[in-house]
Design a protein around this motif. Structure first.
Motif, PDB file in Angstrom:
ATOM      1  N   ARG A 141       0.772  -1.166  -0.168  1.00  0.00           N
ATOM      2  CA  ARG A 141      -0.127   0.040   0.154  1.00  0.00           C
ATOM      3  C   ARG A 141       0.857   1.462  -0.089  1.00  0.00           C
ATOM      4  N   VAL A 142       2.193   1.038   0.301  1.00  0.00           N
ATOM      5  CA  VAL A 142       3.037   2.184   0.391  1.00  0.00           C
ATOM      6  C   VAL A 142       3.736   2.448  -1.099  1.00  0.00           C
ATOM      7  N   LYS A 143       3.651   3.650  -1.651  1.00  0.00           N
ATOM      8  CA  LYS A 143       4.228   3.941  -2.858  1.00  0.00           C
ATOM      9  C   LYS A 143       5.095   5.148  -2.602  1.00  0.00           C
ATOM     10  N   LEU A 144       6.191   5.134  -3.420  1.00  0.00           N
ATOM     11  CA  LEU A 144       7.257   6.271  -3.411  1.00  0.00           C
ATOM     12  C   LEU A 144       7.327   7.148  -4.501  1.00  0.00           C
ATOM     13  N   LEU A 145       7.601   8.390  -4.186  1.00  0.00           N
ATOM     14  CA  LEU A 145       8.174   9.379  -5.173  1.00  0.00           C
ATOM     15  C   LEU A 145       9.449  10.115  -4.570  1.00  0.00           C
ATOM     16  N   LEU A 146      10.706   9.555  -5.145  1.00  0.00           N
ATOM     17  CA  LEU A 146      11.780   9.931  -4.356  1.00  0.00           C
ATOM     18  C   LEU A 146      12.552  10.820  -5.482  1.00  0.00           C
ATOM     19  N   ARG A 147      12.522  12.184  -5.040  1.00  0.00           N
ATOM     20  CA  ARG A 147      12.944  12.973  -5.889  1.00  0.00           C
ATOM     21  C   ARG A 147      14.539  13.080  -5.829  1.00  0.00           C
ATOM     22  N   PRO A 148      15.256  13.258  -6.889  1.00  0.00           N
ATOM     23  CA  PRO A 148      16.699  13.308  -6.997  1.00  0.00           C
ATOM     24  C   PRO A 148      17.087  14.599  -6.572  1.00  0.00           C
ATOM     25  N   GLU A 149      16.298  15.661  -6.648  1.00  0.00           N
ATOM     26  CA  GLU A 149      16.541  17.251  -6.201  1.00  0.00           C
ATOM     27  C   GLU A 149      15.390  17.665  -5.268  1.00  0.00           C
ATOM     28  N   ASN A 150      15.730  18.683  -4.426  1.00  0.00           N
ATOM     29  CA  ASN A 150      14.841  19.215  -3.647  1.00  0.00           C
ATOM     30  C   ASN A 150      14.172  20.268  -4.534  1.00  0.00           C
ATOM     31  N   LEU A 151      12.727  20.042  -4.725  1.00  0.00           N
ATOM     32  CA  LEU A 151      11.845  21.129  -5.479  1.00  0.00           C
ATOM     33  C   LEU A 151      10.941  21.877  -4.589  1.00  0.00           C
ATOM     34  N   GLY A 152      11.077  21.810  -3.128  1.00  0.00           N
ATOM     35  CA  GLY A 152      10.394  22.455  -2.136  1.00  0.00           C
ATOM     36  C   GLY A 152       9.144  21.764  -2.033  1.00  0.00           C
ATOM     37  N   PRO A 153       8.450  22.333  -0.750  1.00  0.00           N
ATOM     38  CA  PRO A 153       7.283  21.425  -0.416  1.00  0.00           C
ATOM     39  C   PRO A 153       6.092  21.732  -1.255  1.00  0.00           C
ATOM     40  N   HIS A 154       6.162  22.677  -1.909  1.00  0.00           N
ATOM     41  CA  HIS A 154       4.636  22.784  -2.821  1.00  0.00           C
ATOM     42  C   HIS A 154       4.665  21.788  -3.884  1.00  0.00           C
ATOM     43  N   ALA A 155       5.976  21.510  -4.452  1.00  0.00           N
ATOM     44  CA  ALA A 155       5.932  20.474  -5.381  1.00  0.00           C
ATOM     45  C   ALA A 155       5.580  19.089  -4.886  1.00  0.00           C
ATOM     46  N   SER A 156       5.736  19.007  -3.656  1.00  0.00           N
ATOM     47  CA  SER A 156       5.373  17.317  -2.945  1.00  0.00           C
ATOM     48  C   SER A 156       3.759  17.611  -2.767  1.00  0.00           C
ATOM     49  N   PHE A 157       3.347  18.645  -2.066  1.00  0.00           N
ATOM     50  CA  PHE A 157       1.890  18.734  -1.982  1.00  0.00           C
ATOM     51  C   PHE A 157       1.301  18.668  -3.410  1.00  0.00           C
ATOM     52  N   ASN A 158       1.738  19.249  -4.166  1.00  0.00           N
ATOM     53  CA  ASN A 158       0.898  19.273  -5.451  1.00  0.00           C
ATOM     54  C   ASN A 158       0.982  18.086  -6.262  1.00  0.00           C
ATOM     55  N   ALA A 159       2.209  17.251  -6.398  1.00  0.00           N
ATOM     56  CA  ALA A 159       2.347  15.921  -6.821  1.00  0.00           C
ATOM     57  C   ALA A 159       1.148  15.144  -6.062  1.00  0.00           C
ATOM     58  N   GLY A 160       1.120  15.230  -4.949  1.00  0.00           N
ATOM     59  CA  GLY A 160       0.038  14.273  -4.090  1.00  0.00           C
ATOM     60  C   GLY A 160      -1.279  14.581  -4.345  1.00  0.00           C
ATOM     61  N   ILE A 161      -1.524  15.972  -4.845  1.00  0.00           N
ATOM     62  CA  ILE A 161      -3.017  15.977  -5.128  1.00  0.00           C
ATOM     63  C   ILE A 161      -3.348  15.457  -6.645  1.00  0.00           C
ATOM     64  N   ASP A 162      -2.310  15.334  -7.429  1.00  0.00           N
ATOM     65  CA  ASP A 162      -2.419  14.937  -8.740  1.00  0.00           C
ATOM     66  C   ASP A 162      -2.482  13.525  -8.803  1.00  0.00           C
ATOM     67  N   TRP A 163      -1.716  12.739  -7.659  1.00  0.00           N
ATOM     68  CA  TRP A 163      -1.710  11.345  -7.661  1.00  0.00           C
ATOM     69  C   TRP A 163      -2.856  10.787  -6.941  1.00  0.00           C
ATOM     70  N   ALA A 164      -3.679  11.433  -6.241  1.00  0.00           N
ATOM     71  CA  ALA A 164      -4.732  11.058  -5.585  1.00  0.00           C
ATOM     72  C   ALA A 164      -6.012  10.504  -6.420  1.00  0.00           C
ATOM     73  N   ARG A 165      -6.335   9.516  -5.991  1.00  0.00           N
ATOM     74  CA  ARG A 165      -7.637   9.002  -6.874  1.00  0.00           C
ATOM     75  C   ARG A 165      -8.535   8.360  -5.847  1.00  0.00           C
ATOM     76  N   ALA A 166      -8.511   8.236  -4.770  1.00  0.00           N
ATOM     77  CA  ALA A 166      -9.285   7.598  -3.677  1.00  0.00           C
ATOM     78  C   ALA A 166     -10.648   8.632  -3.482  1.00  0.00           C
ATOM     79  N   ASP A 167     -11.616   7.987  -2.842  1.00  0.00           N
ATOM     80  CA  ASP A 167     -12.582   8.932  -2.106  1.00  0.00           C
ATOM     81  C   ASP A 167     -12.235  10.059  -1.347  1.00  0.00           C
ATOM     82  N   TYR A 168     -11.312   9.742  -0.696  1.00  0.00           N
ATOM     83  CA  TYR A 168     -10.885  10.787   0.250  1.00  0.00           C
ATOM     84  C   TYR A 168      -9.225  11.168   0.104  1.00  0.00           C
TER      85      TYR A 168
END
Length: 323
Positions: free
Chosen positions: A58-85
């Motif tokens: 159930r654990v998936k990974l997105l391991l960035r080779p460079e630090n793109l800052g917190p917003h990039a992480s938050f927004n990548a998560g929003i794009d990835w989400a497909r569950a009900d919540y």
């Protein structure tokens, strides 16, 4: 059964990551996915993340080779989400047992709820997650219209919400969109205002999450310097009413009310700092006078009546002064 996607942004929080992930995987939900987004950590975070993913599918990974800052992480998560919540959970925080079931059960009963949150328990430093007293399966709740939620922010100039407890309907999150990169420290405030445009807000009267405070927190410096935090809050309000909030009925009146509420918060924060002998009091007072000149003539006593925590905070302050 409802499904939940949990995004865990991480940067050099390897010492907290396993406990955070386990607090999610141990939730009594049939369908949970976890996405760990690592921003090129230099500690053991990647090793911990890979071990967690290897031990649970159930654990998936997105391991960035460079630090793109917190917003990039938050927004990548929003794009990835497909569950009900959807839930964004920082790697140094954690969920209380049963939190996801309580939140999703409330939202499943009322499809008009955009997001749901509860109370938090605070821990300090690197201490283990404490035993949490069992919370009610069906806790009391308070429902607010999205507009009432926005108006409360405008009146108080602050959100008294533990971010790690906020479970959002994914369809609403997709409509509200990404965190705004122009707001480096108040992006969450602005997004919560946008989410409230899409439905009712549910406040659960139970502990849903834990917040760990330590020197490396993203918000530690802001909370230690109230003037900065209040200025960033004002930026969030201005951004909201410049973009999506401009279409609300009476938007300009609300924008002015938010500015006054933030100024009144700065005023009373200045008083609190002055009583403790803190030199930041003068900066806060000047900020209040600039944002709402009337506060220089008449103390905003009405503000105190709107805050539920006024009496406890006054007792704590007086006790500290006496000591």
């Amino acid at each position: 059964m409802a499904s939940v996607d949990v995004v865990i942004p991480n940067y050099n929080y390897g010492r907290y990551l396993e406990a955070c992930v386990n607090s999610v995987l141990s939730q009594d939900m049939a369908e949970i996915r976890v996405l760990i987004v690592d921003n090129a950590s230099t500690d053991n975070s990647v090793d911990v993340a890979r071990r967690l993913a290897a031990s649970d599918s159930r654990v998936k990974l997105l391991l960035r080779p460079e630090n793109l800052g917190p917003h990039a992480s938050f927004n990548a998560g929003i794009d990835w989400a497909r569950a009900d919540y959807f839930l964004l959970l920082f790697a140094d925080d954690f969920l209380v047992p049963g939190a996801l079931r309580r939140a999703t059960a409330v939202m499943e009963r009322d499809c008009g709820i955009a997001f749901c949150y509860g109370r938090d328990v605070a821990i300090r430093g690197d201490v283990p997650i404490p035993e949490i007293e069992p919370q009610p399966a069906d806790p009391p709740l308070r429902l607010m219209t999205g507009r009432a939620f926005i108006e409360r922010f405008c009146r108080l100039g602050v959100f008294q919400i533990p971010g790690p407890s906020i479970v959002v309907r994914t369809s609403v999150q997709k409509r509200a969109g990404h965190y705004r990169t122009a707001l480096p420290h108040s992006d969450d405030y602005e997004l919560w205002l946008r989410l409230a445009l899409y439905g009712t807000v549910a406040e659960l009267d139970c502990v849903q999450a834990g917040i760990r405070s330590h020197d490396a927190n993203r918000s530690t410096e802001l909370w230690a310097h109230q003037t900065l935090h209040i200025r960033h809050t004002a930026d969030a309000a201005e951004s909201f009413f410049y973009h999506e909030g401009r279409w609300l009925d009476g938007a300009e009146t609300l924008r002015r009310r938010a500015r006054r509420g933030i100024a009144e918060r700065a005023y009373w924060s200045a008083v609190s700092h002055a009583l403790r002998g803190n030199g930041e009091a003068w900066k806060l007072l000047m900020l209040a006078f600039r944002m709402a000149p009337a506060t220089a003539v008449l103390p905003p006593l009405g503000y105190l009546l709107h805050r539920a925590d006024t009496l406890p905070r006054m007792r704590s302050l007086l006790s500290r002064i006496q000591r």
